[in-house]
Scaffold this motif. Structure first.
Motif, PDB file in Angstrom:
ATOM      1  N   CYS A  53       1.987   6.354  -7.202  1.00  0.00           N
ATOM      2  CA  CYS A  53       0.921   7.231  -7.702  1.00  0.00           C
ATOM      3  C   CYS A  53       1.274   8.701  -7.523  1.00  0.00           C
ATOM      4  O   CYS A  53       0.913   9.540  -8.348  1.00  0.00           O
ATOM      5  CB  CYS A  53      -0.398   6.910  -7.008  1.00  0.00           C
ATOM      6  SG  CYS A  53      -1.040   5.268  -7.375  1.00  0.00           S
ATOM      7  N   ARG A  54       1.974   9.021  -6.446  1.00  0.00           N
ATOM      8  CA  ARG A  54       2.401  10.404  -6.210  1.00  0.00           C
ATOM      9  C   ARG A  54       3.445  10.829  -7.245  1.00  0.00           C
ATOM     10  O   ARG A  54       3.414  11.951  -7.755  1.00  0.00           O
ATOM     11  CB  ARG A  54       2.971  10.536  -4.802  1.00  0.00           C
ATOM     12  CG  ARG A  54       3.302  11.968  -4.401  1.00  0.00           C
ATOM     13  CD  ARG A  54       4.017  12.043  -3.066  1.00  0.00           C
ATOM     14  NE  ARG A  54       5.387  11.556  -3.121  1.00  0.00           N
ATOM     15  CZ  ARG A  54       6.416  12.208  -3.652  1.00  0.00           C
ATOM     16  NH1 ARG A  54       6.226  13.385  -4.218  1.00  0.00           N
ATOM     17  NH2 ARG A  54       7.622  11.691  -3.646  1.00  0.00           N
ATOM     18  N   ASP A  62       0.831  -1.217   0.000  1.00  0.00           N
ATOM     19  CA  ASP A  62       0.000   0.000   0.000  1.00  0.00           C
ATOM     20  C   ASP A  62       0.861   1.260   0.000  1.00  0.00           C
ATOM     21  O   ASP A  62       0.608   2.196  -0.759  1.00  0.00           O
ATOM     22  CB  ASP A  62      -0.930   0.023   1.223  1.00  0.00           C
ATOM     23  CG  ASP A  62      -2.054  -1.000   1.138  1.00  0.00           C
ATOM     24  OD1 ASP A  62      -2.509  -1.294   0.022  1.00  0.00           O
ATOM     25  OD2 ASP A  62      -2.478  -1.495   2.200  1.00  0.00           O
ATOM     26  N   THR A  63       1.863   1.287   0.851  1.00  0.00           N
ATOM     27  CA  THR A  63       2.711   2.477   0.992  1.00  0.00           C
ATOM     28  C   THR A  63       3.470   2.764  -0.301  1.00  0.00           C
ATOM     29  O   THR A  63       3.535   3.913  -0.760  1.00  0.00           O
ATOM     30  CB  THR A  63       3.693   2.291   2.166  1.00  0.00           C
ATOM     31  OG1 THR A  63       2.940   1.982   3.344  1.00  0.00           O
ATOM     32  CG2 THR A  63       4.516   3.534   2.405  1.00  0.00           C
ATOM     33  N   THR A  81     -11.061  -0.527   2.270  1.00  0.00           N
ATOM     34  CA  THR A  81     -10.303   0.435   1.477  1.00  0.00           C
ATOM     35  C   THR A  81      -9.446  -0.302   0.451  1.00  0.00           C
ATOM     36  O   THR A  81      -8.756  -1.255   0.776  1.00  0.00           O
ATOM     37  CB  THR A  81      -9.401   1.295   2.382  1.00  0.00           C
ATOM     38  OG1 THR A  81     -10.206   1.913   3.368  1.00  0.00           O
ATOM     39  CG2 THR A  81      -8.660   2.338   1.585  1.00  0.00           C
ATOM     40  N   GLY A  82      -9.517   0.145  -0.802  1.00  0.00           N
ATOM     41  CA  GLY A  82      -8.709  -0.440  -1.856  1.00  0.00           C
ATOM     42  C   GLY A  82      -9.351  -1.625  -2.557  1.00  0.00           C
ATOM     43  O   GLY A  82      -8.689  -2.325  -3.322  1.00  0.00           O
ATOM     44  N   THR A  96       2.655   1.739  -3.301  1.00  0.00           N
ATOM     45  CA  THR A  96       1.683   2.113  -4.335  1.00  0.00           C
ATOM     46  C   THR A  96       1.327   3.592  -4.226  1.00  0.00           C
ATOM     47  O   THR A  96       1.257   4.296  -5.239  1.00  0.00           O
ATOM     48  CB  THR A  96       0.416   1.238  -4.237  1.00  0.00           C
ATOM     49  OG1 THR A  96       0.789  -0.120  -4.456  1.00  0.00           O
ATOM     50  CG2 THR A  96      -0.633   1.657  -5.250  1.00  0.00           C
ATOM     51  N   ARG A  97       1.106   4.078  -3.012  1.00  0.00           N
ATOM     52  CA  ARG A  97       0.814   5.514  -2.840  1.00  0.00           C
ATOM     53  C   ARG A  97       1.979   6.365  -3.364  1.00  0.00           C
ATOM     54  O   ARG A  97       1.761   7.396  -4.015  1.00  0.00           O
ATOM     55  CB  ARG A  97       0.531   5.835  -1.376  1.00  0.00           C
ATOM     56  CG  ARG A  97      -0.855   5.446  -0.928  1.00  0.00           C
ATOM     57  CD  ARG A  97      -1.226   6.008   0.439  1.00  0.00           C
ATOM     58  NE  ARG A  97      -0.390   5.509   1.519  1.00  0.00           N
ATOM     59  CZ  ARG A  97      -0.590   4.360   2.169  1.00  0.00           C
ATOM     60  NH1 ARG A  97      -1.607   3.586   1.838  1.00  0.00           N
ATOM     61  NH2 ARG A  97       0.212   4.005   3.146  1.00  0.00           N
ATOM     62  N   GLU A  98       3.192   5.927  -3.109  1.00  0.00           N
ATOM     63  CA  GLU A  98       4.368   6.669  -3.579  1.00  0.00           C
ATOM     64  C   GLU A  98       4.461   6.625  -5.104  1.00  0.00           C
ATOM     65  O   GLU A  98       4.765   7.638  -5.737  1.00  0.00           O
ATOM     66  CB  GLU A  98       5.629   6.114  -2.913  1.00  0.00           C
ATOM     67  CG  GLU A  98       6.863   6.925  -3.173  1.00  0.00           C
ATOM     68  CD  GLU A  98       6.845   8.316  -2.563  1.00  0.00           C
ATOM     69  OE1 GLU A  98       7.699   9.133  -2.973  1.00  0.00           O
ATOM     70  OE2 GLU A  98       6.010   8.611  -1.693  1.00  0.00           O
ATOM     71  N   LEU A 150      -3.816   2.058  -8.226  1.00  0.00           N
ATOM     72  CA  LEU A 150      -4.047   0.806  -7.520  1.00  0.00           C
ATOM     73  C   LEU A 150      -5.191   0.068  -8.200  1.00  0.00           C
ATOM     74  O   LEU A 150      -6.262   0.637  -8.412  1.00  0.00           O
ATOM     75  CB  LEU A 150      -4.419   1.068  -6.056  1.00  0.00           C
ATOM     76  CG  LEU A 150      -4.898  -0.159  -5.268  1.00  0.00           C
ATOM     77  CD1 LEU A 150      -3.782  -1.193  -5.120  1.00  0.00           C
ATOM     78  CD2 LEU A 150      -5.452   0.255  -3.916  1.00  0.00           C
ATOM     79  N   GLU A 186      -8.079  -2.090  -7.799  1.00  0.00           N
ATOM     80  CA  GLU A 186      -8.940  -2.486  -6.685  1.00  0.00           C
ATOM     81  C   GLU A 186      -9.564  -3.836  -7.009  1.00  0.00           C
ATOM     82  O   GLU A 186     -10.428  -3.946  -7.881  1.00  0.00           O
ATOM     83  CB  GLU A 186     -10.007  -1.419  -6.431  1.00  0.00           C
ATOM     84  CG  GLU A 186      -9.402  -0.124  -5.961  1.00  0.00           C
ATOM     85  CD  GLU A 186     -10.432   0.937  -5.632  1.00  0.00           C
ATOM     86  OE1 GLU A 186     -11.545   0.912  -6.210  1.00  0.00           O
ATOM     87  OE2 GLU A 186     -10.129   1.795  -4.797  1.00  0.00           O
TER      88      GLU A 186
END
Length: 190
Positions: free
Chosen positions: A19-20, A12-13, A39-40, A15-17, A27, A29
């Motif tokens: 996307c940033r 998750d962490t 969530t997700g 993936t957020r990076e 992600l 889903e």
């Protein structure tokens, strides 16, 4: 993009990076029927997952944490056709193999962390099922050892790298069109 690893390995962490850093990452889903985190996921019913399975529309399906999960062909295709890079979170080599059958160039990233890191991260994020996640960590380790010749584009020890460094390494592998190869799994999971 396939991120494979045990619970707490940073899927998750990272993936957020990703996307940033690059807006085309998204992600994927998975479909989910059952209790637990929402969530997700795209929440659905077991009947719907069964229907998709009968129609041949699932790339992969599994059960874990008293829930059913599925990766649907149409969901992946919609993202790819829209110019997005789907990031799939996987915890079984069989799933990685099944999804890799979808006709795109998959980057297969093995994320790893020791058991104590999984436990600490799970407690830190407030998981109510830490014991189940610990069990899943052991299952993931055994899965890797059983399939130690499985090719990976990249292996990352997320207890030794920051999410930002990990994300940049993944992007570099993608932009360099890196190919998957066998890695020393026994040393990694020791």
């Amino acid at each position: 993009m396939i991120l494979y690893g045990p619970p707490g390995s940073g899927k998750d962490t990272i993936t957020r990076e990703l996307c940033r850093l690059r807006p085309e990452f998204v992600l994927f889903e998975r479909l989910k029927a059952g209790p637990g985190r929402t969530t997700g996921y795209r929440l659905t019913t077991i009947d719907h997952i069964e229907e998709l399975s009968r129609a041949g529309e699932l790339l992969y399906r599994n059960a874990r944490y008293e829930a059913e999960y599925a990766i649907d062909r149409q969901g992946v295709a919609a993202l790819v056709d829209g110019g997005r890079i789907p990031v799939l979170h996987m915890g079984q080599v069989a799933g990685v193999r099944a999804v890799a059958g979808f006709p795109v160039h998959w980057i297969r990233v093995l994320l790893w962390c020791p058991l104590d890191v999984t436990e600490s991260r799970s407690v830190g994020r407030g998981d109510m099922d830490v014991n189940a996640r610990t069990k899943a960590w052991h299952e993931t380790r055994e899965d890797l050892l059983t399939h130690e010749a499985e090719p990976w584009t990249l292996t990352l020890r997320t207890d030794q790298l920051t999410p930002g460094v990990s994300a940049v390494a993944i992007i570099d592998a993608l932009t360099g069109s890196a190919s998957a190869e066998s890695r020393d799994i026994r040393e990694l999971v020791a």
